[in-house]
Structure formats: C-alpha cells, structure tokens
Enzyme design. Structure first.
Site, PDB file in Angstrom:
ATOM      1  N   SER A   9       0.845  -1.195   0.000  1.00 52.58           N
ATOM      2  CA  SER A   9       0.000   0.000   0.000  1.00 52.58           C
ATOM      3  C   SER A   9       0.874   1.236   0.000  1.00 52.58           C
ATOM      4  CB  SER A   9      -0.907   0.012   1.231  1.00 52.58           C
ATOM      5  OG  SER A   9      -1.537   1.271   1.354  1.00 52.58           O
ATOM      6  N   HIS A  34      -1.090  -1.307  -4.362  1.00 51.87           N
ATOM      7  CA  HIS A  34      -2.371  -0.966  -3.749  1.00 51.87           C
ATOM      8  C   HIS A  34      -2.435   0.535  -3.485  1.00 51.87           C
ATOM      9  CE1 HIS A  34      -6.039  -2.226  -1.625  1.00 51.87           C
ATOM     10  NE2 HIS A  34      -5.755  -1.286  -0.736  1.00 51.87           N
ATOM     11  N   ASP A  36      -4.691   3.356  -1.785  1.00 54.17           N
ATOM     12  CA  ASP A  36      -5.779   3.650  -0.853  1.00 54.17           C
ATOM     13  C   ASP A  36      -6.263   5.074  -1.055  1.00 54.17           C
ATOM     14  OD1 ASP A  36      -6.153   1.265   0.763  1.00 54.17           O
ATOM     15  OD2 ASP A  36      -4.133   1.619   1.513  1.00 54.17           O
ATOM     16  N   MET A  38      -8.793   7.932  -0.022  1.00 53.84           N
ATOM     17  CA  MET A  38      -9.655   8.323   1.097  1.00 53.84           C
ATOM     18  C   MET A  38     -10.102   9.762   0.931  1.00 53.84           C
ATOM     19  SD  MET A  38      -7.456   6.712   4.240  1.00 53.84           S
ATOM     20  CE  MET A  38      -6.573   5.151   4.062  1.00 53.84           C
ATOM     21  N   HIS A  67      -8.318   1.128  -4.267  1.00 53.65           N
ATOM     22  CA  HIS A  67      -9.294   0.864  -3.200  1.00 53.65           C
ATOM     23  C   HIS A  67      -9.940   2.184  -2.801  1.00 53.65           C
ATOM     24  CE1 HIS A  67      -9.784  -0.484   1.297  1.00 53.65           C
ATOM     25  NE2 HIS A  67     -10.951  -0.328   0.700  1.00 53.65           N
ATOM     26  N   MET A  69     -12.064   4.314  -0.657  1.00 55.30           N
ATOM     27  CA  MET A  69     -12.702   4.484   0.654  1.00 55.30           C
ATOM     28  C   MET A  69     -13.320   5.883   0.659  1.00 55.30           C
ATOM     29  SD  MET A  69      -9.938   2.658   3.174  1.00 55.30           S
ATOM     30  CE  MET A  69      -8.507   2.827   2.107  1.00 55.30           C
ATOM     31  N   MET A 138     -11.597  -6.077   4.975  1.00 53.59           N
ATOM     32  CA  MET A 138     -10.766  -5.206   5.804  1.00 53.59           C
ATOM     33  C   MET A 138     -10.510  -5.869   7.152  1.00 53.59           C
ATOM     34  SD  MET A 138     -10.010  -2.517   4.055  1.00 53.59           S
ATOM     35  CE  MET A 138      -9.303  -1.540   5.397  1.00 53.59           C
ATOM     36  N   GLY A 143      -9.145   3.768   7.099  1.00 51.83           N
ATOM     37  CA  GLY A 143      -8.874   5.167   7.371  1.00 51.83           C
ATOM     38  C   GLY A 143      -7.428   5.488   7.673  1.00 51.83           C
ATOM     39  N   ASP A 176      -6.819  -6.602   3.889  1.00 48.83           N
ATOM     40  CA  ASP A 176      -6.113  -5.329   4.038  1.00 48.83           C
ATOM     41  C   ASP A 176      -6.155  -4.889   5.485  1.00 48.83           C
ATOM     42  OD1 ASP A 176      -5.107  -2.761   3.916  1.00 48.83           O
ATOM     43  OD2 ASP A 176      -6.517  -2.033   2.415  1.00 48.83           O
ATOM     44  N   GLY A 177      -4.962  -4.790   6.089  1.00 47.55           N
ATOM     45  CA  GLY A 177      -4.882  -4.252   7.442  1.00 47.55           C
ATOM     46  C   GLY A 177      -4.098  -5.112   8.410  1.00 47.55           C
ATOM     47  N   GLY A 178      -3.017  -4.582   8.939  1.00 49.99           N
ATOM     48  CA  GLY A 178      -2.263  -5.281   9.973  1.00 49.99           C
ATOM     49  C   GLY A 178      -1.512  -6.509   9.492  1.00 49.99           C
ATOM     50  N   GLY A 198       1.470  -2.506   4.292  1.00 43.69           N
ATOM     51  CA  GLY A 198       2.012  -1.157   4.280  1.00 43.69           C
ATOM     52  C   GLY A 198       3.336  -1.070   4.992  1.00 43.69           C
TER      53      GLY A 198
END
Length: 216
Positions: A9, A34, A36, A38, A67, A69, A138, A143, A176-178, A198
């Site tokens: 990301s 990726h 993101d 926002m 993506h 958001m 997610m 965010g 996506d995330g962590g 990321g």
C-alpha cells in the site's frame, strides 16, 4: 497451494518521492500496487486522487489495485479507469447498489471489486460476489495505516473461500490491514490470496526481503 500475492500500500510510502517508491516495490517483487483513496468523509483521513494513479502508472507495469474508501464512489469510477487502474474496489457501506456499481466498473474495461469493513457481514454482499473479480475484507477499520490485525474477520474469509469453491466463482480474496510476517500465515490459512501490506513492506531497509517473507 499458490504463494500469497503481496500488494504494498503506497499509503505507507514517502509521498515526496512516490515515483521512486513505486519503482522500488516493483523491483523488489510486489505483485500488485495498492492505492488507498480516502476522502475524509467515508473515513477520517484524506489521501490522494486519480492524478496519483495517473502519475504512478508511468512507474510500473504491475496491476494498480485502487481501493476507494470514499462516498459516492460511482461518480469517480471513470476518472480512475482513465488514470490507469486495473482494479477498482468500492465499499458496500458507501454504495449499497452494488450490482449497478460493479457493472459500471466492468463497462469501463476494468476489473471490479467490492470491500467490506470489519463490522460488515458477508451476507451483505453474498448475492453479488459472483459479479466480482476481487473481494476485499478489511482486517482493520478503514482510514489509517499501522493498525493491528483484527483476527475476528477471518471467518468471513473462510466463508468467501467456501463460496468460491462450491460455486466456482472467480473472484480473488484480498485482505487489508495489519498484515505482517505473523498475520499473513493466518490470512493464508483462512483462504486469502492477496494481502495488502504497508509498514511491513516500507519500514524495513531490505524491501525485497520484506516482500519475500510475506509471499508465503
């Protein structure tokens, strides 16, 4: 079983040298890039728009995984398609008319995806996933980067994997995330095929080794 594909990301990149950052992760073995997007409304953060996609399109031949958001995502599909997106994914929470939205993306010649936040159930999208090229789960609240992995979303991934196998659906399952060297194994065991990462990619000095470690 195929290796996990990694989509770094660029939210975690150095914005002041974004082109070089994209070239770096491309050379280091990223499978997708990726992006993101926002808007500060759907999520409490503001990132970048279609011009960023257009500019980094010149820096890589890897698929650009955009993506969205954002609120009113259908208003912007054409902008991102024109900019060079290969995948456009929107949130069901921001656009409940998923059938028409997915068809809009396909009509632009771009692969279509639908995303769900951690509190959204698979039942919300189950009737439309056969139209998807990608389904994004997610594993943090959308965010911000750098959040901890929410393991309670993994049963949703398992459900998507079962539905895909039982119905011969063609969508890719993305998370996506962590994601890091520990959580990526949990994601793969549940059925994830593409992991967005990321800090786990951009923080280490050896980017190629970081990506390779995640391609389990």
């Amino acid at each position: 079983m195929a290796k996990m594909q990694i989509a770094p990301s660029i939210l975690s990149a150095d914005f002041s040298i974004m082109g070089e950052e994209v070239k770096r992760i491309d050379k280091a073995g990223a499978d997708l890039i990726h992006v993101d997007v926002m808007d500060g409304i759907f999520v409490p953060n503001l990132t970048f728009g279609a011009k960023m996609v257009k500019d980094i399109r010149h820096c890589t031949n890897k698929p650009l995984d955009v993506h969205l958001m954002i609120m009113n995502p259908r208003k912007y599909f054409a902008d991102y398609a024109k900019a060079g997106a290969d995948y456009i994914t929107f949130h069901i929470e921001a656009e409940p008319n998923a059938v028409d939205a997915l068809k809009d993306i396909k009509a632009l010649g771009v692969k279509c995806g639908i995303a769900i936040s951690p509190d959204t159930e698979i039942a919300t999208i189950e009737e439309v996933i056969h139209l998807c090229d990608l389904v994004l789960v997610m594993s943090v609240y959308p965010g911000f980067g750098g959040q901890s992995f929410i393991g309670s979303v993994l049963p949703k991934v398992e459900r998507l994997a079962r539905l895909k196998k039982e119905n011969n659906y063609k969508y890719i399952i993305e998370i996506d995330g962590g994601i890091n060297s520990e959580t990526v194994h949990k994601a793969k065991a549940a059925g994830v095929e593409v992991s967005v990462a990321g800090n786990a990619v951009f923080a280490p000095k050896d980017t190629a080794a970081a990506i390779s470690d995640l391609q389990v």
